[in-house]
Design a protein around this motif. Structure first.
Motif, PDB file in Angstrom:
ATOM      1  N   VAL A 415      15.780  52.152 101.103  1.00 19.04           N
ATOM      2  CA  VAL A 415      14.923  53.013 100.286  1.00 19.04           C
ATOM      3  C   VAL A 415      15.673  53.397  99.010  1.00 19.04           C
ATOM      4  O   VAL A 415      15.152  53.319  97.907  1.00 19.04           O
ATOM      5  CB  VAL A 415      14.545  54.273 101.105  1.00 19.04           C
ATOM      6  N   VAL A 416      16.925  53.768  99.178  1.00 18.05           N
ATOM      7  CA  VAL A 416      17.738  54.150  98.014  1.00 18.05           C
ATOM      8  C   VAL A 416      17.917  52.937  97.111  1.00 18.05           C
ATOM      9  O   VAL A 416      17.774  53.015  95.890  1.00 18.05           O
ATOM     10  CB  VAL A 416      19.125  54.672  98.462  1.00 18.05           C
ATOM     11  N   LEU A 417      18.209  51.792  97.725  1.00 16.90           N
ATOM     12  CA  LEU A 417      18.402  50.565  96.945  1.00 16.90           C
ATOM     13  C   LEU A 417      17.134  50.236  96.156  1.00 16.90           C
ATOM     14  O   LEU A 417      17.189  49.949  94.952  1.00 16.90           O
ATOM     15  CB  LEU A 417      18.754  49.411  97.901  1.00 16.90           C
ATOM     16  N   ALA A 418      15.984  50.292  96.837  1.00 16.58           N
ATOM     17  CA  ALA A 418      14.722  49.921  96.175  1.00 16.58           C
ATOM     18  C   ALA A 418      14.465  50.822  94.973  1.00 16.58           C
ATOM     19  O   ALA A 418      14.116  50.347  93.882  1.00 16.58           O
ATOM     20  CB  ALA A 418      13.577  50.023  97.181  1.00 16.58           C
ATOM     21  N   LEU A 421      16.906  49.999  92.114  1.00 22.64           N
ATOM     22  CA  LEU A 421      16.609  48.740  91.433  1.00 22.64           C
ATOM     23  C   LEU A 421      15.415  48.920  90.485  1.00 22.64           C
ATOM     24  O   LEU A 421      15.417  48.419  89.358  1.00 22.64           O
ATOM     25  CB  LEU A 421      16.311  47.630  92.450  1.00 22.64           C
ATOM     26  N   GLY A 422      14.406  49.661  90.929  1.00 21.27           N
ATOM     27  CA  GLY A 422      13.257  49.934  90.052  1.00 21.27           C
ATOM     28  C   GLY A 422      13.695  50.703  88.817  1.00 21.27           C
ATOM     29  O   GLY A 422      13.311  50.401  87.680  1.00 21.27           O
ATOM     30  N   ARG A 423      14.531  51.710  89.036  1.00 19.55           N
ATOM     31  CA  ARG A 423      15.015  52.579  87.955  1.00 19.55           C
ATOM     32  C   ARG A 423      15.842  51.770  86.942  1.00 19.55           C
ATOM     33  O   ARG A 423      15.728  51.961  85.739  1.00 19.55           O
ATOM     34  CB  ARG A 423      15.885  53.665  88.607  1.00 19.55           C
ATOM     35  N   LEU A 424      16.664  50.845  87.460  1.00 16.92           N
ATOM     36  CA  LEU A 424      17.487  50.005  86.575  1.00 16.92           C
ATOM     37  C   LEU A 424      16.609  49.031  85.798  1.00 16.92           C
ATOM     38  O   LEU A 424      16.769  48.862  84.587  1.00 16.92           O
ATOM     39  CB  LEU A 424      18.441  49.168  87.423  1.00 16.92           C
ATOM     40  N   ALA A 425      15.690  48.392  86.530  1.00 15.40           N
ATOM     41  CA  ALA A 425      14.876  47.343  85.907  1.00 15.40           C
ATOM     42  C   ALA A 425      14.078  47.909  84.742  1.00 15.40           C
ATOM     43  O   ALA A 425      14.017  47.305  83.669  1.00 15.40           O
ATOM     44  CB  ALA A 425      13.953  46.721  86.955  1.00 15.40           C
ATOM     45  N   LYS A 533      21.774  44.592  97.290  1.00 12.70           N
ATOM     46  CA  LYS A 533      21.956  44.525  98.747  1.00 12.70           C
ATOM     47  C   LYS A 533      22.492  45.862  99.215  1.00 12.70           C
ATOM     48  O   LYS A 533      23.071  46.605  98.419  1.00 12.70           O
ATOM     49  CB  LYS A 533      23.014  43.482  99.103  1.00 12.70           C
ATOM     50  N   VAL A 534      22.359  46.116 100.503  1.00 14.73           N
ATOM     51  CA  VAL A 534      23.031  47.277 101.086  1.00 14.73           C
ATOM     52  C   VAL A 534      24.335  46.772 101.695  1.00 14.73           C
ATOM     53  O   VAL A 534      24.329  45.833 102.498  1.00 14.73           O
ATOM     54  CB  VAL A 534      22.141  47.950 102.149  1.00 14.73           C
ATOM     55  N   LYS A 535      25.455  47.341 101.238  1.00  8.58           N
ATOM     56  CA  LYS A 535      26.753  46.935 101.788  1.00  8.58           C
ATOM     57  C   LYS A 535      27.439  48.177 102.322  1.00  8.58           C
ATOM     58  O   LYS A 535      27.555  49.164 101.589  1.00  8.58           O
ATOM     59  CB  LYS A 535      27.616  46.325 100.690  1.00  8.58           C
ATOM     60  N   PHE A 536      27.864  48.143 103.522  1.00  4.21           N
ATOM     61  CA  PHE A 536      28.495  49.307 104.177  1.00  4.21           C
ATOM     62  C   PHE A 536      27.596  50.543 104.044  1.00  4.21           C
ATOM     63  O   PHE A 536      28.070  51.640 103.794  1.00  4.21           O
ATOM     64  CB  PHE A 536      29.874  49.603 103.571  1.00  4.21           C
ATOM     65  N   GLY A 537      26.310  50.327 104.140  1.00  2.00           N
ATOM     66  CA  GLY A 537      25.372  51.454 104.076  1.00  2.00           C
ATOM     67  C   GLY A 537      25.072  51.939 102.673  1.00  2.00           C
ATOM     68  O   GLY A 537      24.312  52.887 102.502  1.00  2.00           O
ATOM     69  N   LEU A 541      24.366  46.527  93.341  1.00  2.00           N
ATOM     70  CA  LEU A 541      23.722  45.561  92.449  1.00  2.00           C
ATOM     71  C   LEU A 541      24.477  44.256  92.631  1.00  2.00           C
ATOM     72  O   LEU A 541      25.710  44.228  92.507  1.00  2.00           O
ATOM     73  CB  LEU A 541      23.848  46.069  91.006  1.00  2.00           C
ATOM     74  N   THR A 542      23.737  43.171  92.923  1.00  2.00           N
ATOM     75  CA  THR A 542      24.451  41.917  93.210  1.00  2.00           C
ATOM     76  C   THR A 542      24.124  40.796  92.227  1.00  2.00           C
ATOM     77  O   THR A 542      24.812  39.777  92.217  1.00  2.00           O
ATOM     78  CB  THR A 542      24.135  41.432  94.643  1.00  2.00           C
ATOM     79  N   CYS A 543      23.072  40.960  91.448  1.00  2.00           N
ATOM     80  CA  CYS A 543      22.750  39.908  90.489  1.00  2.00           C
ATOM     81  C   CYS A 543      21.976  40.499  89.317  1.00  2.00           C
ATOM     82  O   CYS A 543      21.088  41.321  89.502  1.00  2.00           O
ATOM     83  CB  CYS A 543      21.919  38.841  91.203  1.00  2.00           C
ATOM     84  N   VAL A 544      22.347  40.081  88.108  1.00  2.00           N
ATOM     85  CA  VAL A 544      21.612  40.495  86.894  1.00  2.00           C
ATOM     86  C   VAL A 544      21.245  39.211  86.174  1.00  2.00           C
ATOM     87  O   VAL A 544      22.138  38.451  85.777  1.00  2.00           O
ATOM     88  CB  VAL A 544      22.509  41.366  85.982  1.00  2.00           C
ATOM     89  N   GLY A 545      19.955  38.937  86.019  1.00  2.00           N
ATOM     90  CA  GLY A 545      19.542  37.667  85.416  1.00  2.00           C
ATOM     91  C   GLY A 545      20.131  36.536  86.230  1.00  2.00           C
ATOM     92  O   GLY A 545      19.905  36.443  87.439  1.00  2.00           O
ATOM     93  N   SER A 546      20.931  35.677  85.588  1.00  2.00           N
ATOM     94  CA  SER A 546      21.541  34.567  86.328  1.00  2.00           C
ATOM     95  C   SER A 546      22.991  34.848  86.686  1.00  2.00           C
ATOM     96  O   SER A 546      23.711  33.964  87.127  1.00  2.00           O
ATOM     97  CB  SER A 546      21.506  33.289  85.486  1.00  2.00           C
ATOM     98  N   PHE A 547      23.455  36.070  86.459  1.00  2.00           N
ATOM     99  CA  PHE A 547      24.863  36.384  86.695  1.00  2.00           C
ATOM    100  C   PHE A 547      25.035  37.137  88.009  1.00  2.00           C
ATOM    101  O   PHE A 547      24.347  38.135  88.248  1.00  2.00           O
ATOM    102  CB  PHE A 547      25.398  37.293  85.580  1.00  2.00           C
ATOM    103  N   ASP A 548      25.973  36.695  88.830  1.00  2.00           N
ATOM    104  CA  ASP A 548      26.307  37.462  90.035  1.00  2.00           C
ATOM    105  C   ASP A 548      27.259  38.588  89.652  1.00  2.00           C
ATOM    106  O   ASP A 548      28.182  38.377  88.857  1.00  2.00           O
ATOM    107  CB  ASP A 548      27.019  36.568  91.059  1.00  2.00           C
ATOM    108  N   VAL A 549      27.011  39.763  90.193  1.00  2.00           N
ATOM    109  CA  VAL A 549      27.928  40.889  90.017  1.00  2.00           C
ATOM    110  C   VAL A 549      28.056  41.567  91.377  1.00  2.00           C
ATOM    111  O   VAL A 549      27.410  41.163  92.337  1.00  2.00           O
ATOM    112  CB  VAL A 549      27.417  41.913  88.963  1.00  2.00           C
ATOM    113  N   ASP A 550      28.837  42.579  91.463  1.00  2.00           N
ATOM    114  CA  ASP A 550      28.928  43.328  92.714  1.00  2.00           C
ATOM    115  C   ASP A 550      29.375  44.733  92.376  1.00  2.00           C
ATOM    116  O   ASP A 550      30.563  44.986  92.202  1.00  2.00           O
ATOM    117  CB  ASP A 550      29.934  42.653  93.656  1.00  2.00           C
TER     118      ASP A 550
END
Ligand code: NAD
Ligand code: 3PG
Length: 629
Positions: A415-418, A421-425, A533-537, A541-550
């Motif tokens: 829920v937090v992730l969703a 992501l909306g807020r960032l987008a 993704k959710v990592k360790f709870g 952010l794992t991807c922006v456009g075609s770039f992987d990030v973490d």
């Protein structure tokens, strides 16, 4: 493809699925989970006609309609006392249209009691199942405390809910509903009335003539035809004002970063930037919500960029103007006149320089006050309140989703992730682009029947809409609000080979057919696209456009695209360090060695302009954007 590196991990203080003992977690959870399902009725503290020691009949927390009372005009006294035990009690604390009262009386016992002190309200509320207010009643935490266990719904007969403590309502399991559409035309008409009255000095000339003077040359006005009107906020009220101003022969432009250009075009209005709007307008009419972004957006700086002699109308919210700055702008002649229906503090203080200014026309928050609007609002709110008392979902609920506790607990971190992501987008969309179509892609090992995405979709919608509007979005109203705003949210599920223990592997939010203020966020498919993704709870952010990030989604975020070369992390880190901005996370993703790279930097503080300018000035940095989470 891209490599990614996470240099330092700090977990945000947001909740995790198992963190229900944490008080902050609880408050975040409360955005999405509360509805009070207890059916107990408290012993009333004070007995009144509406409150006996008898228990009100509640079946599964909804009221049965028993012998609807015949309506009787506008009484503030008790009605149908004989059936009180069978019917909910609805307190109306401000004047409400008769048509709405009639609807309410068909279902419950209605008590109209106006101008109650806070103590009186708290005392009465303990015996009420519903409360209906306008903007004059402060529904504070104390009111919810007093109504605890019995008060099930608060109805705001209008749009703004700033006088209701929503957090307290949610904590006490009390639904809050409003009436968002019925006063749109009234507000627009009031805006036009103020515009014309201001241009022709109607209020001043009226006062002067009644005082026995005959000042024809003093009150020469200005014409509206052919003049440029800038409508700031092109939503429900703003677009109706624009339509009417066109009819007066005005040239209308509008600024609204989130309004669809085709809707503006259909009315013959050009959408322009904020600076362009204020620099070219002869008249400016304000119709944006009061949000952290719009708070005092009209200030010394922005007044100084306006055309000398501009005239301003405000029927939105007083807080969008720095009122002291407006007095200065009026005194210096930058602003020739202002017409104001709303104020930072209502009512404004008696000696207010702004209210007393000879070039200012004021009304006491009358935007929604027409007979027609008040009848419409009254019916809209009465139906919403009755629906809530019957246990129905309300399209205008502002705080009450219903999700089974076990589903909620499993989905909590997503829920937090969703939402993030909306807020960032939405912040990646360039001003002037209207968002129409958003796609949410869930990658999950579970079959569609095992994954209820309503809550996640609602939270993406909340993230997309709340930063740009004063609408509160939750599970109940998300689809309604999205539809109202012309936003189509589609979903896609992709089955992936991951653990079925986890409800979701990753979530992707795509915004189609818009320009981005950070071109690298646009994927090969041409959409703004971000994945998480959710990592360790915790949400990442794992991807922006075609770039992987973490990068952990906490605090604020800077995204930079640069030429992949040594020393970039250090240079940007130094710039931030010099301004005492703490870096919480940093991650670099690149297309290939020594080509393009993206740096995602989590920062605890908001960098100042100098820091952002310095980052922009680093030669290898091709673009960057600062995003608030
Ligand atoms: N005076 C009154 O009695 C009265 C009556 C009704 C509404 N209002 C107020 O009028 C305002 C508009 O109401 P509405 O029903 O049209 O709301 P709405 O949500 O339909 O429209 C608001 C618009 O403002 C836009 N917006 C958001 N941030 C912006 C920004 N930074 N710059 C420019 N535009 C921005 C949104 O995209 C949206 O299109 C609200 O503040 C509401 O509280 C006052
Ligand atoms: O938010 C609203 O609907 C308007 O500001 C009207 O408020 P009112 O109901 O107090 O007139």
């Amino acid at each position: 493809m891209a490599s990614s590196a996470c240099t330092r991990a700090i977990f945000p203080s947001s909740f995790t699925a198992s963190s229900s003992s944490n008080s902050e977690s609880k408050s975040k959870l409360s955005h999405v989970s509360f509805i009070n399902t207890t059916s107990s009725i408290p012993i009333c503290r004070k007995l009144s006609h509406a409150c006996s020691s008898k228990r009100t009949l509640v079946v599964n927390n909804v009221f049965k309609t028993v012998n609807p009372t015949k309506t009787s005009g506008g009484s503030s006294k008790s009605e149908d006392v004989a059936s009180l035990g069978q019917k909910p009690t609805i307190l109306v604390s401000e004047k409400l249209g008769e048509a709405g009262l009639k609807v309410l009386r068909g279902f419950g016992h209605v008590e109209c009691a106006y101008e109650l002190s806070q103590e009186e309200l708290c005392s009465k509320i303990s015996c009420c199942d519903a409360l209906i207010v306008r903007s004059g009643t402060k529904v504070t935490r104390e009111v919810f405390e007093a109504g605890k266990g019995r008060l099930k719904v608060v109805g705001r007969a209008g749009v703004g809910i700033d006088n209701v403590d929503l957090q307290a309502a949610t904590e006490f399991g009390c639904l809050v509903v409003n009436a968002p559409t019925a006063n749109t035309i009234a507000a627009a008409e009031h805006g036009i009335a103020l515009l014309a009255a201001m241009a022709r000095n109607i209020a001043q000339a009226d006062a002067s003539t009644k005082a026995g003077k005959w000042q024809r040359s003093k009150y020469v006005g200005v014409s509206m035809v052919g003049k440029t009107l800038a409508v700031m906020g092109f939503g429900k009220v703003g677009s109706e004002v624009a339509r009417r101003a066109k009819g007066l022969g005005m040239h209308v432009i509008a600024h609204d970063p989130y309004a669809p250009a085709d809707r503006a075009r259909a009315i013959g209005v050009d959408l322009v930037s904020f600076d362009q709007a204020i620099a070219t307008a002869d008249f400016i009419s304000l119709h944006m919500p009061l949000t952290p972004t719009t708070n005092k957006v009209f200030n010394d700086d922005t007044f100084s960029k306006m055309k000398k002699g501009v005239r301003i109308v405000n029927v939105a919210r007083g807080g969008v103007i720095d009122e002291d700055a407006l007095v200065r702008a009026l005194d210096s002649g930058i602003v020739a006149q202002a017409a104001l229906d709303v104020f930072t503090e209502e009512p404004p203080s008696k000696g207010s320089k702004l209210v007393q200014h000879e070039n200012v026309t004021v009304t006491p928050h009358l935007g929604a006050s027409t007979k027609e609007a008040q009848e419409g609002v009254a019916i809209e709110i009465a139906e919403a309140v009755l629906g809530a008392l019957k246990g129905e979902l309300s399209a205008t609920a502002v705080n009450a989703p219903m999700v089974a506790p076990e589903v909620l607990s499993e989905l909590a971190p997503y829920v937090v992730l969703a939402e993030k992501l909306g807020r960032l987008a939405v912040q990646l969309v360039s001003g002037g682009s209207g968002i129409k179509s958003v796609k949410v892609v869930y990658r999950s090992a579970r079959g569609p029947d095992d994954l209820d995405t309503r809550l996640l979709r609602a939270m993406v919608t909340k993230g997309l809409i709340e930063p740009i509007s004063n609408t509160i979005v939750n599970l109940v109203n998300a689809d309604y609000i999205a539809k109202q705003k012309g936003l189509r949210i589609s979903e896609e599920r992709v089955v992936v080979d991951s653990s079925p223990e986890l409800p979701v592997d990753s979530i992707q939010v795509q915004i189609s057919s818009v320009d981005s203020k950070f071109a690298s966020a646009v994927s090969e498919g041409g959409h703004i696209s971000i994945d998480g993704k959710v990592k360790f709870g915790e949400p990442h952010l794992t991807c922006v456009g075609s770039f992987d990030v973490d990068v952990s989604l906490e605090g604020n975020l800077i995204l930079c695209r640069q030429v992949d070369q040594p020393g970039m992390i250090g240079r940007v880190g130094n710039i931030l360090g010099e301004q005492n901005v703490n870096v919480s996370f940093m991650s670099v993703g690149r297309t290939s060695r020594r080509k393009k790279a993206i740096m995602a930097i989590g920062v605890d503080e908001e960098p100042n302009k100098e820091a952002l300018d310095n980052i922009g000035a680093v030669p290898a940095i091709e673009e960057f954007v600062f995003l608030k989470l």
